[in-house]
Write a protein that holds these residues in place. Structure first.
Motif, short mmCIF file in Angstrom:
data_model
loop_
_atom_site.label_atom_id
_atom_site.label_comp_id
_atom_site.label_asym_id
_atom_site.label_seq_id
_atom_site.Cartn_x
_atom_site.Cartn_y
_atom_site.Cartn_z
N LYS A 1 4.52 99.33 60.57
CA LYS A 1 4.89 98.01 60.07
C LYS A 1 5.89 97.38 61.03
CE LYS A 1 4.24 99.33 55.28
NZ LYS A 1 4.83 99.46 53.96
N GLU A 2 5.42 97.09 62.25
CA GLU A 2 6.33 96.70 63.31
C GLU A 2 6.97 95.34 63.10
OE1 GLU A 2 4.31 97.13 66.98
OE2 GLU A 2 4.59 99.29 66.99
N ASN A 3 6.23 94.35 62.75
CA ASN A 3 6.77 93.00 62.66
C ASN A 3 6.57 92.41 61.28
OD1 ASN A 3 8.28 91.82 64.63
ND2 ASN A 3 6.55 91.14 65.85
N GLU A 4 6.62 93.22 60.28
CA GLU A 4 6.35 92.76 58.92
C GLU A 4 7.51 91.90 58.41
OE1 GLU A 4 5.24 94.61 54.58
OE2 GLU A 4 4.85 95.75 56.38
N ASP A 5 7.16 90.83 57.73
CA ASP A 5 8.16 89.95 57.15
C ASP A 5 8.61 90.52 55.81
OD1 ASP A 5 9.81 87.83 56.61
OD2 ASP A 5 8.19 86.48 55.99
N TRP A 6 9.90 90.71 55.65
CA TRP A 6 10.44 91.30 54.43
C TRP A 6 11.14 90.26 53.59
CZ3 TRP A 6 9.42 96.14 52.87
CH2 TRP A 6 8.82 96.98 53.80
N SER A 7 10.60 89.05 53.53
CA SER A 7 11.19 87.99 52.73
C SER A 7 10.99 88.30 51.25
CB SER A 7 10.55 86.65 53.08
OG SER A 7 11.08 85.64 52.26
N LEU A 8 12.08 88.23 50.52
CA LEU A 8 12.03 88.50 49.09
C LEU A 8 11.95 87.22 48.27
CD1 LEU A 8 14.76 91.29 48.97
CD2 LEU A 8 12.30 91.56 49.19
N LEU A 9 12.12 86.09 48.91
CA LEU A 9 12.11 84.82 48.17
C LEU A 9 10.82 84.53 47.42
CD1 LEU A 9 14.13 82.45 50.53
CD2 LEU A 9 14.81 83.40 48.33
N PRO A 10 9.63 84.78 48.01
CA PRO A 10 8.41 84.53 47.23
C PRO A 10 8.34 85.37 45.96
CG PRO A 10 7.87 84.77 49.55
CD PRO A 10 9.31 85.13 49.40
N LEU A 11 8.80 86.60 46.03
CA LEU A 11 8.78 87.45 44.84
C LEU A 11 9.78 86.94 43.80
CD1 LEU A 11 8.56 90.95 46.54
CD2 LEU A 11 6.77 89.76 45.28
N VAL A 12 10.95 86.52 44.24
CA VAL A 12 11.94 85.97 43.32
C VAL A 12 11.40 84.70 42.68
CG1 VAL A 12 14.26 84.98 43.15
CG2 VAL A 12 13.89 87.05 44.50
N HIS A 13 10.72 83.89 43.47
CA HIS A 13 10.13 82.65 42.96
C HIS A 13 9.09 82.95 41.89
CE1 HIS A 13 7.35 79.15 43.09
NE2 HIS A 13 8.49 78.50 43.07
N ASP A 14 8.24 83.96 42.14
CA ASP A 14 7.23 84.35 41.14
C ASP A 14 7.88 84.85 39.86
OD1 ASP A 14 5.26 83.66 42.93
OD2 ASP A 14 4.87 85.73 43.57
N ILE A 15 8.98 85.56 39.98
CA ILE A 15 9.70 86.06 38.80
C ILE A 15 10.25 84.88 37.98
CG2 ILE A 15 11.75 87.32 38.03
CD1 ILE A 15 11.19 89.24 40.42
N ILE A 16 10.81 83.91 38.67
CA ILE A 16 11.36 82.74 37.98
C ILE A 16 10.24 81.96 37.29
CG2 ILE A 16 12.51 80.51 38.32
CD1 ILE A 16 14.16 81.92 40.54
N LYS A 17 9.09 81.82 37.95
CA LYS A 17 7.95 81.13 37.32
C LYS A 17 7.51 81.86 36.06
CE LYS A 17 4.95 80.77 40.63
NZ LYS A 17 3.81 80.42 41.49
N CYS A 18 7.48 83.19 36.11
CA CYS A 18 7.09 83.97 34.93
C CYS A 18 8.10 83.79 33.80
CB CYS A 18 6.97 85.46 35.28
SG CYS A 18 5.51 85.86 36.24
N MET A 19 9.36 83.69 34.15
CA MET A 19 10.40 83.50 33.13
C MET A 19 10.25 82.13 32.48
SD MET A 19 13.63 85.26 35.07
CE MET A 19 14.83 84.74 33.87
N ASP A 20 9.92 81.12 33.30
CA ASP A 20 9.74 79.77 32.76
C ASP A 20 8.56 79.70 31.79
OD1 ASP A 20 11.91 78.78 34.12
OD2 ASP A 20 10.73 77.92 35.77
N LYS A 21 7.51 80.45 32.09
CA LYS A 21 6.30 80.42 31.27
C LYS A 21 6.34 81.44 30.14
CE LYS A 21 3.36 79.18 35.18
NZ LYS A 21 2.26 79.63 36.04
N ASP A 22 7.40 82.22 30.04
CA ASP A 22 7.49 83.32 29.08
C ASP A 22 6.28 84.24 29.20
OD1 ASP A 22 9.95 82.58 28.03
OD2 ASP A 22 9.03 81.19 26.60
N SER A 23 5.91 84.50 30.43
CA SER A 23 4.73 85.32 30.70
C SER A 23 5.07 86.81 30.61
CB SER A 23 4.22 85.00 32.11
OG SER A 23 3.18 85.86 32.47
N GLN A 24 4.06 87.58 30.24
CA GLN A 24 4.23 89.04 30.18
C GLN A 24 4.11 89.67 31.56
OE1 GLN A 24 5.21 90.65 27.47
NE2 GLN A 24 5.28 88.68 26.44
N ASP A 25 3.74 88.88 32.56
CA ASP A 25 3.58 89.37 33.93
C ASP A 25 4.93 89.63 34.60
OD1 ASP A 25 0.87 89.19 33.64
OD2 ASP A 25 0.72 87.21 34.59
N ILE A 26 6.01 89.29 33.94
CA ILE A 26 7.32 89.43 34.57
C ILE A 26 7.62 90.88 34.93
CG2 ILE A 26 8.66 89.67 32.44
CD1 ILE A 26 10.74 87.79 33.92
#
Length: 109
Positions: free
Chosen positions: A20-45
């Protein structure tokens, strides 16, 4: 070990095993998905949180496997100084031997 909390970008090292030489380790997309799940009261959280947790664990493993991570910044600076001095010495020797002209190489005509 100093690393930003939100984004970690792993660079290629001299180790050939590292896949995994040049892999991007950005956590923002995952945090964004978590926030979207919280807004929707989704069980996918729970699934999204598990993804974030595994991504953080992978980053920790990559960081712990990095060469020199067990050295203090002072030791790393000392090693860097030693390596730079070796390069400087080798460059001086190279220029010295180039200037000796010990071998006359015939030019192809």
């Amino acid at each position: 070990m100093y690393a930003p909390l939100v984004t970690i970008r792993m660079m290629a090292t001299a180790q050939p095993i590292q896949e995994k030489e040049n892999e991007d380790w950005s956590l923002l997309p995952l945090v964004h998905d978590i926030i979207k799940c919280m807004d929707k009261d989704s069980q996918d959280i729970h699934q999204e949180l598990a993804k974030l947790k595994s991504k953080i664990q992978e980053a920790r493993e990559q960081i712990s496997n990095m060469p020199g991570i067990d050295c203090s910044p002072e030791e790393q600076q000392e090693q860097l100084g030693t390596l730079r001095e070796q390069v400087r010495t080798k460059n001086q020797l190279l220029h010295k031997y180039k200037g000796l002209c010990m071998f006359d190489v015939p030019k192809a005509s």
